[in-house]
Write a protein that holds these residues in place. Structure first.
Motif, PDB file in Angstrom:
ATOM      1  N   ARG A  42      36.877 -17.393  -0.623  1.00  0.00           N
ATOM      2  CA  ARG A  42      38.082 -17.476  -1.452  1.00  0.00           C
ATOM      3  C   ARG A  42      38.148 -16.238  -2.332  1.00  0.00           C
ATOM      4  O   ARG A  42      37.175 -15.870  -2.993  1.00  0.00           O
ATOM      5  N   ARG A  43      39.283 -15.587  -2.350  1.00  0.00           N
ATOM      6  CA  ARG A  43      39.402 -14.387  -3.170  1.00  0.00           C
ATOM      7  C   ARG A  43      39.369 -14.766  -4.644  1.00  0.00           C
ATOM      8  O   ARG A  43      39.692 -15.886  -5.040  1.00  0.00           O
ATOM      9  N   PHE A  89      40.752 -23.687 -19.470  1.00  0.00           N
ATOM     10  CA  PHE A  89      41.806 -23.418 -18.501  1.00  0.00           C
ATOM     11  C   PHE A  89      41.341 -22.376 -17.483  1.00  0.00           C
ATOM     12  O   PHE A  89      41.607 -22.501 -16.282  1.00  0.00           O
ATOM     13  N   ALA A  90      40.624 -21.362 -17.944  1.00  0.00           N
ATOM     14  CA  ALA A  90      40.095 -20.334 -17.038  1.00  0.00           C
ATOM     15  C   ALA A  90      39.135 -20.951 -16.022  1.00  0.00           C
ATOM     16  O   ALA A  90      39.140 -20.586 -14.837  1.00  0.00           O
ATOM     17  N   ASP A  91      38.310 -21.886 -16.465  1.00  0.00           N
ATOM     18  CA  ASP A  91      37.397 -22.566 -15.540  1.00  0.00           C
ATOM     19  C   ASP A  91      38.179 -23.365 -14.495  1.00  0.00           C
ATOM     20  O   ASP A  91      37.803 -23.408 -13.312  1.00  0.00           O
ATOM     21  N   LEU A  92      39.254 -24.010 -14.917  1.00  0.00           N
ATOM     22  CA  LEU A  92      40.092 -24.758 -13.989  1.00  0.00           C
ATOM     23  C   LEU A  92      40.674 -23.830 -12.929  1.00  0.00           C
ATOM     24  O   LEU A  92      40.666 -24.146 -11.727  1.00  0.00           O
ATOM     25  N   VAL A  93      41.173 -22.679 -13.356  1.00  0.00           N
ATOM     26  CA  VAL A  93      41.744 -21.711 -12.412  1.00  0.00           C
ATOM     27  C   VAL A  93      40.667 -21.192 -11.472  1.00  0.00           C
ATOM     28  O   VAL A  93      40.877 -21.046 -10.262  1.00  0.00           O
ATOM     29  N   SER A 109      39.849 -24.076  -8.930  1.00  0.00           N
ATOM     30  CA  SER A 109      40.934 -24.700  -8.176  1.00  0.00           C
ATOM     31  C   SER A 109      41.220 -23.966  -6.870  1.00  0.00           C
ATOM     32  O   SER A 109      41.309 -22.738  -6.852  1.00  0.00           O
ATOM     33  N   PRO A 110      41.390 -24.695  -5.761  1.00  0.00           N
ATOM     34  CA  PRO A 110      41.762 -24.051  -4.495  1.00  0.00           C
ATOM     35  C   PRO A 110      43.243 -23.701  -4.435  1.00  0.00           C
ATOM     36  O   PRO A 110      43.673 -22.970  -3.551  1.00  0.00           O
ATOM     37  N   ALA A 142      47.364 -17.476 -12.280  1.00  0.00           N
ATOM     38  CA  ALA A 142      47.864 -18.246 -13.420  1.00  0.00           C
ATOM     39  C   ALA A 142      48.086 -17.300 -14.594  1.00  0.00           C
ATOM     40  O   ALA A 142      47.437 -16.258 -14.713  1.00  0.00           O
ATOM     41  N   ALA A 143      49.034 -17.660 -15.448  1.00  0.00           N
ATOM     42  CA  ALA A 143      49.359 -16.838 -16.614  1.00  0.00           C
ATOM     43  C   ALA A 143      49.471 -17.718 -17.846  1.00  0.00           C
ATOM     44  O   ALA A 143      49.924 -18.861 -17.780  1.00  0.00           O
ATOM     45  N   LEU A 144      49.051 -17.165 -18.970  1.00  0.00           N
ATOM     46  CA  LEU A 144      49.131 -17.833 -20.261  1.00  0.00           C
ATOM     47  C   LEU A 144      49.907 -16.962 -21.231  1.00  0.00           C
ATOM     48  O   LEU A 144      49.747 -15.737 -21.226  1.00  0.00           O
TER      49      LEU A 144
END
Length: 291
Positions: free
Chosen positions: A4-5, A46-50, A53-54, A59-61
């Motif tokens: 996964r990239r 949130f960064a850990d979730l991104v 996540s497959p 993602a942007a904040l």
């Protein structure tokens, strides 16, 4: 199975009224998952979730001074993100000049978050000073003073479109006037101020580098031909190497004193040459109408 990239996390911040909401909406249209006004304390989670996540590849904040304690908390949070693996975080800082920000606050009739009971200019200046250290941390600084909403969306689409996988690197060629400031979003900057100035030729003064008489005048100057040959050779050398490094977007800026004659003509020539090499190109002239 292919690996996964690395996931991308773009954090958008900057001055109030500089267009952060417009950028966030354009990113959503370009395939990003966006969250507005997330507290700094929740950014690592949130960064850990991104990262895990497959589905959330990009993602942007949007984070800014609306959060109490943002200026004290966020710099350490961002440095922590940069130090961790498995994620490619970047910080986009938006700004605009005072006159533009004042006009935008006047049009929306919204108070500045740092000057609710004072004139907006007080909040603008206080925020600019307070965000100066964060500005230095930014990976990209974008001055939106002369961007319309549509131009800002075009910028986001060209630079961050998540659906552009496999496309060639997009190139933006920008002319500007040094007396109006060097565009902070520029990756390469060429200075054309040494070329003979059409502004001192009465019949050319009110024209621009888009007009045939100005182009003909500049092409008659030996310095112009020598300059263009060297610039185009350098551009032709660096573009494929930047593309090979995985860049999706590159901004080339050309400046002269006022941004009306020489820089416009040279930017057009660079844009035409880059287009011939097969790159998607957008040419625009930031200061041609500044007088």
């Amino acid at each position: 199975m292919s690996a996964r990239r690395r996931a991308e996390l773009l954090i958008i911040t900057g001055l109030s009224g500089s267009g952060k909401t417009h950028v966030s909406r354009a990113l959503e249209d370009a395939g990003w998952f966006c969250v507005d006004n997330l507290p700094s304390a929740l950014v690592p989670a949130f960064a850990d979730l991104v990262r895990r996540s497959p589905e959330l590849h990009r993602a942007a904040l949007v984070v800014d001074v609306r959060e109490r304690g943002f200026l004290e908390a966020f710099p350490a949070v961002y440095r922590g993100l940069k130090a961790r693996g498995g994620l490619a975080p970047s910080l986009l800082f938006l700004e605009a000049d005072e006159r533009t920000l004042l006009r935008r606050f006047s049009e929306t009739r919204r108070p500045h978050p740092l000057a609710a009971a004072e004139p907006a200019i007080e909040g603008i200046r206080a925020e600019k000073a307070a965000l100066a250290p964060l500005r230095k941390m930014a990976d990209v600084i974008l001055d939106t003073s002369r961007y319309t909403v549509h131009q800002l969306r075009d910028y986001v689409r060209e630079r961050y479109d998540a659906r552009a996988e496999g496309r060639r690197m997009a190139v933006s060629v920008l002319s500007f006037g040094y007396k109006h400031g060097i565009p902070p979003e520029a990756d390469l900057v060429f200075d054309a101020r040494f070329l003979p100035n059409p502004n001192f030729v009465p019949r050319l003064r009110r024209l621009s580098g888009d007009d045939a008489p100005v182009v003909a005048y500049l092409k008659r100057q030996p310095e112009t031909d020598a300059f263009l040959k060297r610039v185009l050779a350098l551009v032709g050398y660096v573009l494929p190497r930047h593309e090979r490094e995985g860049r999706s977007y590159l901004t080339i800026a050309v400046g002269c004193t006022g941004g009306r004659h020489r820089s416009v003509m040279v930017a057009n020539a660079i844009g035409a040459a880059v287009r011939q090499k097969g790159y998607p190109v957008r040419v625009y002239h930031r200061d041609v109408g500044q007088g």
